[in-house]
Motif scaffolding. Structure first.
Motif, mmCIF file in Angstrom:
data_model
loop_
_atom_site.group_PDB
_atom_site.id
_atom_site.type_symbol
_atom_site.label_atom_id
_atom_site.label_comp_id
_atom_site.label_asym_id
_atom_site.label_seq_id
_atom_site.Cartn_x
_atom_site.Cartn_y
_atom_site.Cartn_z
ATOM 1 N N SER A 163 -59.808 18.734 -46.171
ATOM 2 C CA SER A 163 -61.265 18.674 -46.028
ATOM 3 C C SER A 163 -61.710 19.388 -44.769
ATOM 4 C CB SER A 163 -61.758 17.227 -46.066
ATOM 5 O OG SER A 163 -61.114 16.466 -45.095
ATOM 6 N N ALA A 164 -62.991 19.461 -44.598
ATOM 7 C CA ALA A 164 -63.552 20.253 -43.505
ATOM 8 C C ALA A 164 -63.258 19.616 -42.148
ATOM 9 C CB ALA A 164 -65.057 20.371 -43.700
ATOM 10 N N ALA A 165 -63.189 20.465 -41.144
ATOM 11 C CA ALA A 165 -63.021 19.988 -39.769
ATOM 12 C C ALA A 165 -64.172 19.053 -39.406
ATOM 13 C CB ALA A 165 -62.989 21.184 -38.822
ATOM 14 N N VAL A 166 -63.839 17.972 -38.717
ATOM 15 C CA VAL A 166 -64.862 17.012 -38.280
ATOM 16 C C VAL A 166 -64.922 17.011 -36.762
ATOM 17 C CG1 VAL A 166 -65.722 14.643 -38.476
ATOM 18 C CG2 VAL A 166 -64.133 15.530 -40.201
ATOM 19 N N ILE A 167 -66.110 17.240 -36.249
ATOM 20 C CA ILE A 167 -66.305 17.138 -34.805
ATOM 21 C C ILE A 167 -66.458 15.653 -34.478
ATOM 22 C CG2 ILE A 167 -67.811 17.758 -32.874
ATOM 23 C CD1 ILE A 167 -68.625 20.242 -34.716
ATOM 24 N N LYS A 168 -65.541 15.134 -33.647
ATOM 25 C CA LYS A 168 -65.526 13.693 -33.355
ATOM 26 C C LYS A 168 -66.144 13.359 -32.002
ATOM 27 C CE LYS A 168 -63.406 11.148 -35.905
ATOM 28 N NZ LYS A 168 -64.009 10.412 -37.054
ATOM 29 N N GLU A 169 -66.214 14.345 -31.143
ATOM 30 C CA GLU A 169 -66.846 14.117 -29.839
ATOM 31 C C GLU A 169 -67.499 15.407 -29.359
ATOM 32 O OE1 GLU A 169 -64.247 12.846 -26.694
ATOM 33 O OE2 GLU A 169 -65.863 12.721 -25.227
ATOM 34 N N ALA A 170 -68.761 15.319 -29.089
ATOM 35 C CA ALA A 170 -69.501 16.481 -28.609
ATOM 36 C C ALA A 170 -70.728 15.995 -27.857
ATOM 37 C CB ALA A 170 -69.913 17.370 -29.773
ATOM 38 N N TYR A 171 -71.278 16.883 -27.033
ATOM 39 C CA TYR A 171 -72.440 16.524 -26.213
ATOM 40 C C TYR A 171 -73.504 17.599 -26.313
ATOM 41 C CZ TYR A 171 -69.167 13.144 -24.420
ATOM 42 O OH TYR A 171 -68.259 12.124 -24.343
ATOM 43 N N PHE A 172 -74.740 17.175 -26.217
ATOM 44 C CA PHE A 172 -75.838 18.131 -26.195
ATOM 45 C C PHE A 172 -75.808 18.886 -24.871
ATOM 46 C CE2 PHE A 172 -77.279 14.852 -29.157
ATOM 47 C CZ PHE A 172 -77.584 15.646 -30.255
ATOM 48 N N LYS A 173 -75.938 20.204 -24.973
ATOM 49 C CA LYS A 173 -75.980 21.028 -23.768
ATOM 50 C C LYS A 173 -77.409 21.473 -23.533
ATOM 51 C CE LYS A 173 -73.029 24.405 -24.544
ATOM 52 N NZ LYS A 173 -72.142 25.572 -24.332
ATOM 53 N N GLN A 174 -77.722 21.730 -22.282
ATOM 54 C CA GLN A 174 -79.011 22.307 -21.953
ATOM 55 C C GLN A 174 -79.058 23.730 -22.522
ATOM 56 O OE1 GLN A 174 -82.151 21.506 -21.270
ATOM 57 N NE2 GLN A 174 -81.549 20.494 -19.370
ATOM 58 N N TYR B 165 -75.788 6.437 -28.465
ATOM 59 C CA TYR B 165 -76.513 6.478 -27.207
ATOM 60 C C TYR B 165 -76.031 5.360 -26.304
ATOM 61 C CZ TYR B 165 -79.567 9.525 -29.890
ATOM 62 O OH TYR B 165 -80.044 10.543 -30.660
ATOM 63 N N PRO B 166 -74.897 5.574 -25.647
ATOM 64 C CA PRO B 166 -74.375 4.502 -24.770
ATOM 65 C C PRO B 166 -75.345 4.288 -23.604
ATOM 66 C CG PRO B 166 -72.837 6.372 -24.942
ATOM 67 C CD PRO B 166 -74.138 6.822 -25.502
ATOM 68 N N ALA C 147 -74.908 9.839 -21.251
ATOM 69 C CA ALA C 147 -75.456 10.830 -22.166
ATOM 70 C C ALA C 147 -75.138 10.491 -23.619
ATOM 71 C CB ALA C 147 -74.871 12.194 -21.818
ATOM 72 N N ALA C 148 -76.005 10.946 -24.505
ATOM 73 C CA ALA C 148 -75.784 10.777 -25.938
ATOM 74 C C ALA C 148 -74.463 11.435 -26.339
ATOM 75 C CB ALA C 148 -76.927 11.408 -26.709
ATOM 76 N N VAL C 149 -73.712 10.761 -27.191
ATOM 77 C CA VAL C 149 -72.433 11.314 -27.664
ATOM 78 C C VAL C 149 -72.535 11.577 -29.160
ATOM 79 C CG1 VAL C 149 -69.936 10.996 -27.725
ATOM 80 C CG2 VAL C 149 -71.301 9.730 -26.054
ATOM 81 N N ILE C 150 -72.245 12.799 -29.537
ATOM 82 C CA ILE C 150 -72.196 13.134 -30.963
ATOM 83 C C ILE C 150 -70.840 12.668 -31.484
ATOM 84 C CG2 ILE C 150 -72.217 15.011 -32.642
ATOM 85 C CD1 ILE C 150 -73.899 16.577 -30.418
ATOM 86 N N LYS C 151 -70.862 11.732 -32.440
ATOM 87 C CA LYS C 151 -69.619 11.133 -32.935
ATOM 88 C C LYS C 151 -69.170 11.729 -34.268
ATOM 89 C CE LYS C 151 -68.069 7.804 -30.962
ATOM 90 N NZ LYS C 151 -67.038 7.858 -29.898
ATOM 91 N N GLU C 152 -70.079 12.350 -34.974
ATOM 92 C CA GLU C 152 -69.698 12.988 -36.235
ATOM 93 C C GLU C 152 -70.593 14.197 -36.465
ATOM 94 O OE1 GLU C 152 -70.046 10.596 -39.763
ATOM 95 O OE2 GLU C 152 -69.307 12.209 -41.059
ATOM 96 N N ALA C 153 -69.962 15.343 -36.631
ATOM 97 C CA ALA C 153 -70.708 16.574 -36.876
ATOM 98 C C ALA C 153 -69.781 17.544 -37.592
ATOM 99 C CB ALA C 153 -71.203 17.167 -35.565
#
Ligand SMILES: [Mg+2]
Ligand SMILES: [Mg+2]
Lengths: 182, 182
Positions: free
Chosen positions: A52-63, B48-49, B53-59
């Motif tokens: 199945s497709a790659a899953v992003i498990k941890e990421a953060y919003f960047k400015q 949103y801990p 900062a907000a953490v993207i947990k699934e993308a």
């Protein structure tokens, strides 16, 4: 009694959705090719489950280091930022990040067409303000002046965009009028 | 015996890193304002801990609907895609997505400057190929022809970019030469 005017905001569309729809309209008709840039995210961890497709498990919003939208219209580079406010009498500069301002300066230096689309949500008004004008007021703030543009400054310097059905925010029409296209 | 030539690829830089560095060089010197677009991701779940900062947990990674890079140079809209191949004798079209081709057509229709930067990793060669030329070969494939451009077609129609130290890939110099700037 006063007739309640047809409320744009009531349709529940954000400024971004309206602009995206307008861009789609322009693109399909060959009028302009302008797109929203993806939201920048810093990807930290990716899982690759089998089959199945790659899953992003941890990421953060960047400015974002630039503005929201850019593209091409009649060979010219178009670049803009879209912002909304609930305020009714002024547009606060806290809505802008210094790096966005920096980017606008770089675009102007390269003779790109650069502006902001400001929406006053309460009154459903969308103004196009050229980046040069925005920078004028930004400079005033940097010199100790007010931290916003007043509504009357915006209506004087900016261009009110008539809202419609298709496209919802016909900013290209204003561009044709405001900027010289040879 | 043959002197081993200074190997560009050995420095471990990807084409993307080299282009980003070149864009940074252009930006800092006021030569051009060109940026890589963020990788588009479909965000499914965000936490949103408290106090952080907000953490993207699934993308998930989304297919890009446009090309990698765009920006402005002397008022003109610049748009390009960067691709690398390990192949030595041809550049396979499987590297391109149909929507990228579609986007290039839209840019050309709007008279934007559109091209691809192709890197042959094995020989450290980077070519600029105008989108019109790419579309010519893409059309040949659509009409049942070969699913690639040969190396000799690329060196005939394209422009080999001399690699340097700063900027590493001086594609703006080639643009000045290939396109008319009035
Ligand atoms: Mg915005
Ligand atoms: Mg690429």
């Amino acid at each position: 009694k006063q007739e309640k005017k047809w409320s744009y905001g009531k349709r529940g569309m954000t400024l971004e959705e309206d602009i995206n729809e307008s861009n789609q309209y322009y693109l399909e008709r060959g009028i302009a090719a302008i797109h929203k840039k993806p939201t920048p995210v810093q990807i930290v961890q990716v899982d690759y489950p089998r089959r199945s497709a790659a899953v992003i498990k941890e990421a953060y919003f960047k400015q974002a280091s630039t503005t929201d939208y850019n593209g091409v219209y009649k060979g010219k580079y178009i670049d803009f930022e879209a912002k909304e406010t609930q305020n009714t009498s002024s547009f606060p500069f806290k809505n802008f990040h210094p790096h966005q301002i920096q980017h606008m300066k770089a675009v102007l230096q390269q003779k790109g067409i650069c502006f902001v689309l400001l929406r006053f949500s309460a009154t459903d008004e969308v103004y196009l303000i050229d980046a040069e004008d925005l920078l004028f007021f930004w400079g005033r703030m940097e010199n100790g002046g007010r931290k916003s543009m007043t509504k009357s400054e915006i209506s004087e310097r900016g261009h009110l965009i008539k809202l419609g059905f298709q496209p919802r925010i016909d900013y290209i029409k204003i561009i044709d009028y405001v900027y010289d296209f040879i």
